[in-house]
Scaffold this motif. Structure first.
Motif, PDB file in Angstrom:
ATOM      1  N   ASP A   1      48.817  59.163  61.862  1.00 57.44           N
ATOM      2  CA  ASP A   1      48.142  59.985  62.870  1.00 57.44           C
ATOM      3  C   ASP A   1      47.282  61.110  62.309  1.00 57.44           C
ATOM      4  N   SER A   2      46.996  61.096  61.014  1.00 58.03           N
ATOM      5  CA  SER A   2      46.116  62.111  60.420  1.00 58.03           C
ATOM      6  C   SER A   2      44.935  61.426  59.738  1.00 58.03           C
ATOM      7  N   ASP A   3      43.788  62.087  59.751  1.00 56.00           N
ATOM      8  CA  ASP A   3      42.573  61.548  59.157  1.00 56.00           C
ATOM      9  C   ASP A   3      42.799  61.247  57.678  1.00 56.00           C
ATOM     10  N   TRP A   4      42.351  60.080  57.254  1.00 61.64           N
ATOM     11  CA  TRP A   4      42.569  59.673  55.866  1.00 61.64           C
ATOM     12  C   TRP A   4      41.866  60.573  54.875  1.00 61.64           C
ATOM     13  N   GLU A   5      40.853  61.321  55.302  1.00 57.41           N
ATOM     14  CA  GLU A   5      40.178  62.253  54.401  1.00 57.41           C
ATOM     15  C   GLU A   5      41.140  63.311  53.871  1.00 57.41           C
ATOM     16  N   LEU A   6      42.179  63.621  54.623  1.00 56.38           N
ATOM     17  CA  LEU A   6      43.175  64.595  54.181  1.00 56.38           C
ATOM     18  C   LEU A   6      44.075  64.045  53.076  1.00 56.38           C
ATOM     19  N   TYR A   7      44.048  62.725  52.907  1.00 60.59           N
ATOM     20  CA  TYR A   7      44.951  62.064  51.962  1.00 60.59           C
ATOM     21  C   TYR A   7      44.248  61.421  50.776  1.00 60.59           C
ATOM     22  N   GLY A   8      42.941  61.588  50.646  1.00 55.65           N
ATOM     23  CA  GLY A   8      42.240  61.004  49.517  1.00 55.65           C
ATOM     24  C   GLY A   8      41.615  59.653  49.805  1.00 55.65           C
ATOM     25  N   GLU A   9      41.496  59.303  51.079  1.00 64.15           N
ATOM     26  CA  GLU A   9      40.831  58.075  51.515  1.00 64.15           C
ATOM     27  C   GLU A   9      41.346  56.849  50.771  1.00 64.15           C
ATOM     28  N   LEU A  10      40.482  56.137  50.052  1.00 61.86           N
ATOM     29  CA  LEU A  10      40.853  54.875  49.410  1.00 61.86           C
ATOM     30  C   LEU A  10      41.944  55.020  48.363  1.00 61.86           C
ATOM     31  N   ASP A  11      42.099  56.215  47.794  1.00 66.46           N
ATOM     32  CA  ASP A  11      43.082  56.422  46.730  1.00 66.46           C
ATOM     33  C   ASP A  11      44.480  56.764  47.248  1.00 66.46           C
ATOM     34  N   TYR A  12      44.643  56.878  48.565  1.00 72.00           N
ATOM     35  CA  TYR A  12      45.955  57.207  49.123  1.00 72.00           C
ATOM     36  C   TYR A  12      46.981  56.153  48.724  1.00 72.00           C
ATOM     37  N   LYS A  13      48.096  56.598  48.177  1.00 71.83           N
ATOM     38  CA  LYS A  13      49.189  55.706  47.794  1.00 71.83           C
ATOM     39  C   LYS A  13      50.029  55.408  49.040  1.00 71.83           C
ATOM     40  N   ILE A  14      50.097  54.157  49.403  1.00 72.82           N
ATOM     41  CA  ILE A  14      50.807  53.738  50.607  1.00 72.82           C
ATOM     42  C   ILE A  14      52.309  53.839  50.387  1.00 72.82           C
ATOM     43  N   HIS A  15      52.994  54.347  51.409  1.00 73.11           N
ATOM     44  CA  HIS A  15      54.452  54.489  51.380  1.00 73.11           C
ATOM     45  C   HIS A  15      55.089  53.551  52.389  1.00 73.11           C
ATOM     46  N   ASN A  16      56.281  53.118  52.098  1.00 77.91           N
ATOM     47  CA  ASN A  16      57.026  52.278  53.019  1.00 77.91           C
ATOM     48  C   ASN A  16      57.144  52.976  54.372  1.00 77.91           C
ATOM     49  N   GLY A  17      56.829  52.261  55.443  1.00 79.58           N
ATOM     50  CA  GLY A  17      56.937  52.819  56.780  1.00 79.58           C
ATOM     51  C   GLY A  17      55.687  53.500  57.296  1.00 79.58           C
ATOM     52  N   ASP A  18      54.634  53.591  56.489  1.00 82.12           N
ATOM     53  CA  ASP A  18      53.379  54.200  56.945  1.00 82.12           C
ATOM     54  C   ASP A  18      52.797  53.421  58.122  1.00 82.12           C
ATOM     55  N   THR A  19      52.094  54.151  58.990  1.00 83.53           N
ATOM     56  CA  THR A  19      51.294  53.545  60.040  1.00 83.53           C
ATOM     57  C   THR A  19      49.836  53.859  59.735  1.00 83.53           C
ATOM     58  N   ILE A  20      49.044  52.807  59.623  1.00 83.20           N
ATOM     59  CA  ILE A  20      47.624  52.973  59.298  1.00 83.20           C
ATOM     60  C   ILE A  20      46.825  52.396  60.450  1.00 83.20           C
ATOM     61  N   MET A  21      45.983  53.247  61.046  1.00 86.63           N
ATOM     62  CA  MET A  21      45.227  52.862  62.224  1.00 86.63           C
ATOM     63  C   MET A  21      43.732  52.835  61.898  1.00 86.63           C
ATOM     64  N   PHE A  22      43.075  51.809  62.399  1.00 88.55           N
ATOM     65  CA  PHE A  22      41.632  51.652  62.243  1.00 88.55           C
ATOM     66  C   PHE A  22      41.028  51.661  63.641  1.00 88.55           C
ATOM     67  N   ILE A  23      40.163  52.639  63.924  1.00 87.42           N
ATOM     68  CA  ILE A  23      39.580  52.796  65.244  1.00 87.42           C
ATOM     69  C   ILE A  23      38.065  52.680  65.109  1.00 87.42           C
ATOM     70  N   SER A  24      37.507  51.701  65.797  1.00 88.16           N
ATOM     71  CA  SER A  24      36.055  51.537  65.778  1.00 88.16           C
ATOM     72  C   SER A  24      35.428  52.501  66.769  1.00 88.16           C
ATOM     73  N   THR A  25      34.400  53.209  66.314  1.00 89.86           N
ATOM     74  CA  THR A  25      33.638  54.074  67.217  1.00 89.86           C
ATOM     75  C   THR A  25      32.272  53.464  67.499  1.00 89.86           C
ATOM     76  N   LEU A  26      32.066  52.223  67.044  1.00 89.02           N
ATOM     77  CA  LEU A  26      30.792  51.539  67.222  1.00 89.02           C
ATOM     78  C   LEU A  26      30.822  50.757  68.529  1.00 89.02           C
ATOM     79  N   HIS A  27      29.832  50.985  69.359  1.00 92.83           N
ATOM     80  CA  HIS A  27      29.791  50.297  70.647  1.00 92.83           C
ATOM     81  C   HIS A  27      28.392  49.751  70.871  1.00 92.83           C
ATOM     82  N   GLY A  28      28.328  48.521  71.299  1.00 93.79           N
ATOM     83  CA  GLY A  28      27.035  47.903  71.615  1.00 93.79           C
ATOM     84  C   GLY A  28      26.626  48.217  73.040  1.00 93.79           C
ATOM     85  N   GLY A  29      25.399  47.874  73.369  1.00 91.79           N
ATOM     86  CA  GLY A  29      24.973  48.162  74.729  1.00 91.79           C
ATOM     87  C   GLY A  29      23.895  47.231  75.168  1.00 91.79           C
TER      88      GLY A  29
END
Length: 108
Positions: free
Chosen positions: A80-108
């Motif tokens: 529930d926290s922005d990955w920028e606070l954790y080092g983005e791609l370099d964040y070391k994943i821990h057992n039990g983590d929840t990782i969410m991907f939310i698209s803000t791109l919308h067509g019209g």
């Protein structure tokens, strides 16, 4: 390390690229078995994106990935926290983590 279990969530339209599944719990294999060419044992978001591409992404990878990262317009939250606070791609994943991907791109 084996037996690393994480929850992946996809929303804002990103779930459409993953068979419309919004939430799934996955067990990641030992990293040295999945990517033996790298000399690491800890999963980071960088390796997780490769695993997602190879195992879960069903269509139009260009709408989810750009280079070795997520496409601009996809928000990534780690426990529930922005990955920028954790080092983005370099964040070391821990057992039990929840990782969410939310698209803000919308067509019209």
């Amino acid at each position: 390390m084996s037996g690393l279990t994480v929850t992946l969530q996809f929303s804002g339209g990103a779930e459409l690229l993953f068979d419309k599944v919004k939430k799934r719990e996955v067990e990641l294999p030992a990293l040295e078995k999945f990517l033996p060419q790298i000399n690491k044992t800890d999963w980071s978001l960088r390796e997780l994106l490769v695993w997602i591409k190879d195992n879960l992404l069903r269509e139009r990878p260009e709408l989810f990935l750009q280079g070795d990262s997520v496409r601009p317009g996809i928000l990534v939250l780690i426990n529930d926290s922005d990955w920028e606070l954790y080092g983005e791609l370099d964040y070391k994943i821990h057992n039990g983590d929840t990782i969410m991907f939310i698209s803000t791109l919308h067509g019209g």
